[in-house]
Write an enzyme that holds these catalytic residues in place. Structure first.
Site: not given
Length: 279
Positions: A100, A144, A102, A176, A52, A33
């Site tokens: 679903r 991110k 993995h 951070e 990014r 995101y």
């Protein structure tokens, strides 16, 4: 519109949007995101954020079904459809919709979500109160990703303690914050953790470094300790939504306040950049 939700071309108020249960975000948080501010219906630092975003997607092998230019066109179009000229723009891509499993699904197209809501830039002069937390996240913090449970826990604990943000540390080394970068000023030097896999390479952090270099403020991109954090002349917290703000307490103890002229120089220069780019 008062606010806006977008999902693969469908647009509606955020409260009315529905997404498929089999979107992999529902099971695995399988996506990346970005977020930034909008002023006068113009997106701030859009190219930095798109670069990014594509980098994060590549690092987790999400194949985006659009180019950087197409994404920019979509986002620029959407922010114009929200009434308020001051907005927070958020977008994410998930790996796609599939039963679903993995294992990454084959032949599935990534899903693009966008949300836009009215929001003003935070008061840059208001001091922050910080707390600390051991950094127990995984070793890919430079991506991110949507997997933010540890960040949410830290942010919630900060809220319970009456603080604005939580500072992560691995042992004695500061990394951070729960949803921002943290840097310090000591003896006129801007010190910030290097952009390794322990932190997100913040866009605001990047711009602040550029501002420091433009104003002959030395920059030192090396890890610093909790002791150095507490002893810093100034503690700066930066992110795309709050820009650059200084802290005055950590764990209830006074910090910073010894180089206010440097803080003001950086804040004024950054706000000038923000306003010029979005006028």
């Amino acid at each position: 519109m008062e606010n806006l939700g977008y999902y693969n071309g469908k647009i509606a108020p955020i409260e009315e949007m529905l997404v498929p249960m089999n979107d992999r975000v529902c099971y695995f948080g399988d996506g990346v995101y970005e977020a930034t501010m909008v002023n006068n219906h113009k997106i701030f630092a859009l190219q930095d954020h798109i670069d990014r975003f594509f980098n994060s997607a590549g690092l987790v092998q999400i194949q985006l079904p659009f180019t950087k230019e197409e994404l920019a066109d979509t986002l620029n179009s959407l922010v114009k459809q929200v009434d308020s000229p001051e907005q927070m723009l958020y977008w994410q891509a998930t790996r796609g919709t599939a039963p679903r499993n993995h294992v990454f699904p084959k032949g599935v197209q990534a899903n693009l979500w966008v949300t836009i809501k009215p929001m003003k830039v935070k008061d840059q002069g208001k001091k922050l109160k910080l707390t600390t937390a051991e950094d127990t996240r995984f070793l890919h913090c430079n991506i991110k990703t949507l997997n933010l449970m540890i960040n949410c826990r830290a942010a919630n604990r900060a809220e319970e303690l009456g603080c604005d943000e939580s500072v992560f540390h691995r042992g004695d080394i500061v990394t951070e914050c729960a949803h921002s970068n943290i840097s310090i000023i000591k003896d006129g030097v801007f010190i910030t953790h290097p952009t390794d896999h322990y932190i997100l390479p913040g866009i605001t952090r990047k711009h602040i470094i550029e501002i420091c270099k433009e104003h002959n403020i030395p920059v030192d991109e090396t890890p610093f300790t909790l002791e150095q954090l507490m002893d810093a002349d100034e503690v700066l917290v930066s992110s795309s939504t709050q820009l650059c703000r200084s802290a005055d307490t950590i764990e209830g103890k006074p910090v910073g306040g010894r180089a206010p002229e440097l803080v003001k120089l950086i804040q004024d220069a950054y706000m000038d950049k923000y306003l010029k780019e979005t006028k």
